[in-house]
Design a protein around this motif. Sequence first.
Motif, PDB file in Angstrom:
ATOM      1  N   GLY A 121     -19.260 -42.911  -8.813  1.00  0.00           N
ATOM      2  CA  GLY A 121     -19.639 -41.751  -9.606  1.00  0.00           C
ATOM      3  C   GLY A 121     -20.891 -41.929 -10.436  1.00  0.00           C
ATOM      4  N   ILE A 122     -21.815 -42.796  -9.983  1.00  0.00           N
ATOM      5  CA  ILE A 122     -22.969 -43.118 -10.818  1.00  0.00           C
ATOM      6  C   ILE A 122     -24.122 -42.128 -10.658  1.00  0.00           C
ATOM      7  N   GLY A 123     -24.114 -41.315  -9.585  1.00  0.00           N
ATOM      8  CA  GLY A 123     -25.144 -40.307  -9.420  1.00  0.00           C
ATOM      9  C   GLY A 123     -26.525 -40.838  -9.083  1.00  0.00           C
ATOM     10  N   ALA A 124     -26.609 -42.024  -8.477  1.00  0.00           N
ATOM     11  CA  ALA A 124     -27.908 -42.613  -8.141  1.00  0.00           C
ATOM     12  C   ALA A 124     -28.528 -41.913  -6.937  1.00  0.00           C
ATOM     13  N   ARG A 125     -29.842 -41.962  -6.870  1.00  0.00           N
ATOM     14  CA  ARG A 125     -30.571 -41.512  -5.696  1.00  0.00           C
ATOM     15  C   ARG A 125     -30.617 -42.658  -4.691  1.00  0.00           C
ATOM     16  N   VAL A 126     -30.410 -42.340  -3.408  1.00  0.00           N
ATOM     17  CA  VAL A 126     -30.252 -43.379  -2.393  1.00  0.00           C
ATOM     18  C   VAL A 126     -31.320 -43.238  -1.307  1.00  0.00           C
ATOM     19  N   TYR A 127     -31.985 -44.345  -1.033  1.00  0.00           N
ATOM     20  CA  TYR A 127     -32.916 -44.422   0.096  1.00  0.00           C
ATOM     21  C   TYR A 127     -32.270 -45.252   1.198  1.00  0.00           C
ATOM     22  N   GLN A 128     -32.196 -44.697   2.408  1.00  0.00           N
ATOM     23  CA  GLN A 128     -31.677 -45.409   3.566  1.00  0.00           C
ATOM     24  C   GLN A 128     -32.832 -45.782   4.489  1.00  0.00           C
ATOM     25  N   ALA A 129     -32.955 -47.067   4.794  1.00  0.00           N
ATOM     26  CA  ALA A 129     -34.018 -47.540   5.684  1.00  0.00           C
ATOM     27  C   ALA A 129     -33.642 -47.237   7.126  1.00  0.00           C
ATOM     28  N   SER A 130     -34.134 -46.122   7.626  1.00  0.00           N
ATOM     29  CA  SER A 130     -33.965 -45.794   9.035  1.00  0.00           C
ATOM     30  C   SER A 130     -35.151 -46.352   9.818  1.00  0.00           C
ATOM     31  N   SER A 131     -35.108 -46.226  11.141  1.00  0.00           N
ATOM     32  CA  SER A 131     -36.069 -46.943  11.972  1.00  0.00           C
ATOM     33  C   SER A 131     -36.585 -46.087  13.117  1.00  0.00           C
ATOM     34  N   TRP A 224     -48.288 -49.628  14.358  1.00  0.00           N
ATOM     35  CA  TRP A 224     -48.160 -50.684  13.352  1.00  0.00           C
ATOM     36  C   TRP A 224     -48.893 -50.336  12.065  1.00  0.00           C
ATOM     37  N   GLY A 225     -48.195 -50.479  10.940  1.00  0.00           N
ATOM     38  CA  GLY A 225     -48.794 -50.281   9.633  1.00  0.00           C
ATOM     39  C   GLY A 225     -48.569 -51.483   8.743  1.00  0.00           C
ATOM     40  N   TYR A 226     -48.990 -51.342   7.481  1.00  0.00           N
ATOM     41  CA  TYR A 226     -48.994 -52.440   6.514  1.00  0.00           C
ATOM     42  C   TYR A 226     -47.836 -52.261   5.537  1.00  0.00           C
ATOM     43  N   ALA A 227     -46.947 -53.225   5.468  1.00  0.00           N
ATOM     44  CA  ALA A 227     -45.691 -53.102   4.725  1.00  0.00           C
ATOM     45  C   ALA A 227     -45.859 -52.671   3.262  1.00  0.00           C
ATOM     46  N   PRO A 228     -46.819 -53.230   2.482  1.00  0.00           N
ATOM     47  CA  PRO A 228     -46.937 -52.781   1.088  1.00  0.00           C
ATOM     48  C   PRO A 228     -47.198 -51.284   0.954  1.00  0.00           C
ATOM     49  N   GLU A 229     -47.894 -50.697   1.921  1.00  0.00           N
ATOM     50  CA  GLU A 229     -48.125 -49.255   1.878  1.00  0.00           C
ATOM     51  C   GLU A 229     -46.846 -48.486   2.197  1.00  0.00           C
ATOM     52  N   TYR A 230     -46.009 -49.047   3.055  1.00  0.00           N
ATOM     53  CA  TYR A 230     -44.804 -48.341   3.474  1.00  0.00           C
ATOM     54  C   TYR A 230     -43.737 -48.327   2.375  1.00  0.00           C
ATOM     55  N   VAL A 231     -43.671 -49.382   1.556  1.00  0.00           N
ATOM     56  CA  VAL A 231     -42.698 -49.350   0.463  1.00  0.00           C
ATOM     57  C   VAL A 231     -43.102 -48.329  -0.599  1.00  0.00           C
ATOM     58  N   ASP A 232     -44.394 -48.049  -0.713  1.00  0.00           N
ATOM     59  CA  ASP A 232     -44.840 -46.988  -1.617  1.00  0.00           C
ATOM     60  C   ASP A 232     -44.298 -45.637  -1.155  1.00  0.00           C
ATOM     61  N   ALA A 233     -44.257 -45.425   0.164  1.00  0.00           N
ATOM     62  CA  ALA A 233     -43.673 -44.192   0.697  1.00  0.00           C
ATOM     63  C   ALA A 233     -42.191 -44.101   0.363  1.00  0.00           C
ATOM     64  N   MET A 234     -41.477 -45.225   0.429  1.00  0.00           N
ATOM     65  CA  MET A 234     -40.060 -45.236   0.055  1.00  0.00           C
ATOM     66  C   MET A 234     -39.876 -44.713  -1.365  1.00  0.00           C
ATOM     67  N   TRP A 235     -40.657 -45.267  -2.273  1.00  0.00           N
ATOM     68  CA  TRP A 235     -40.548 -44.874  -3.686  1.00  0.00           C
ATOM     69  C   TRP A 235     -40.860 -43.384  -3.857  1.00  0.00           C
ATOM     70  N   ARG A 236     -41.895 -42.905  -3.191  1.00  0.00           N
ATOM     71  CA  ARG A 236     -42.274 -41.499  -3.319  1.00  0.00           C
ATOM     72  C   ARG A 236     -41.157 -40.562  -2.864  1.00  0.00           C
ATOM     73  N   MET A 237     -40.398 -40.981  -1.856  1.00  0.00           N
ATOM     74  CA  MET A 237     -39.311 -40.129  -1.357  1.00  0.00           C
ATOM     75  C   MET A 237     -38.266 -39.849  -2.427  1.00  0.00           C
ATOM     76  N   LEU A 238     -38.012 -40.821  -3.300  1.00  0.00           N
ATOM     77  CA  LEU A 238     -36.985 -40.656  -4.323  1.00  0.00           C
ATOM     78  C   LEU A 238     -37.502 -39.980  -5.578  1.00  0.00           C
ATOM     79  N   GLN A 239     -38.786 -39.631  -5.623  1.00  0.00           N
ATOM     80  CA  GLN A 239     -39.338 -38.958  -6.797  1.00  0.00           C
ATOM     81  C   GLN A 239     -39.421 -37.443  -6.609  1.00  0.00           C
TER      82      GLN A 239
END
Length: 337
Positions: A121-131, A224-239
């Motif tokens: 019941g914590i109400g967190a936003r969840v990112y699922q790493a799909s592929s 193929w892309g660069y991992a540091p750029e892709y984790v930024d996309a993860m964060w943006r999804m939850l904002q």
Amino acid sequence: MGKTALITGVTGQDGSYLAELLLSKDYTVHGIVRRSSSFNTERIDHIYQDPQEAHRSLVLHHADLADGVALVNLLREVRPDEIYNLGAQSHVRVSFDAPMYTGDVTGLGALRLLEAVRASGIGARVYQASSSEMFGATPPPQHEGTPFHPRSPYACAKVFGYWATVNYREAYGMYAVNGILFNHESPRRGETFVTRKITRAVARIKAGLQQRLYLGNLDAVRDWGYAPEYVDAMWRMLQRDEPEDYVVATGRAATVRQFLDTAFAHADLDPAEHVRYDPKYERPSEVDALIGDASKAHDLLGWQPRVRVEELARLMVDADMQQVADQLAGAAVRIDR
């Protein structure tokens, strides 16, 4: 007061870059680490062992995606604002050898985490790493509406995790999103993945430590892309205000052979002299081409890839050559002593 995030798979390539990103944004970051008899935190040691303030904002916990009760207890203790599920058995070829384990951790593990969020019941936003592997045999370009046709136990498990995330979003009103990430690499990529296997071999061949590199299908096409750029996309999804699913990709295609040729050329080496074919690296069912259409991420997240595959290959070779040089220098010091 900064936000609190929980990362499963924090010791992996993506987890380590994401932890750095979130810490730079004043998050308190909690990471889940599987219990092991050996240390496997080398990708985050530079953060965790920092004598300054940063390490105080990174807290590691022993838990496992196979243990739903432990996940509930941990979520109630940490009460994160955001959860990033990056934990998985993520090697496609290995998933054919360990399909049950892959299905349990990669597929059911996602469901256990979603249920733990609901139950706590914590109400967190969840990112699922799909592929992108979920698209499998479906021809490119692949986007959010492209049908899935998985071609490995890993991809099947990821499809399960994808639909579990959609189901919990629709059934319980959870803020849960899927990031459908295409291949993304870096110097922190695991050494058994083909790009890192290539760049590490280039560095070792150049140093005279290795003569041959054995590979499977060189004609597979990937984005193929660069991992540091892709984790930024993860964060943006939850904002975003509303939870949605996104493809993250460069939209540019390259074969394994092209990556190989770029990496070897960067070190002035001829792949024909060193690379040999080995059928054991072939998959029982191959994915011929994955090329992503990330228009939605461009438009709604404001996300754009910058590092292209040629630059990516070169920077990975440079990093591996530096690592080999450091190892040889360290060995020389030990011998002198």
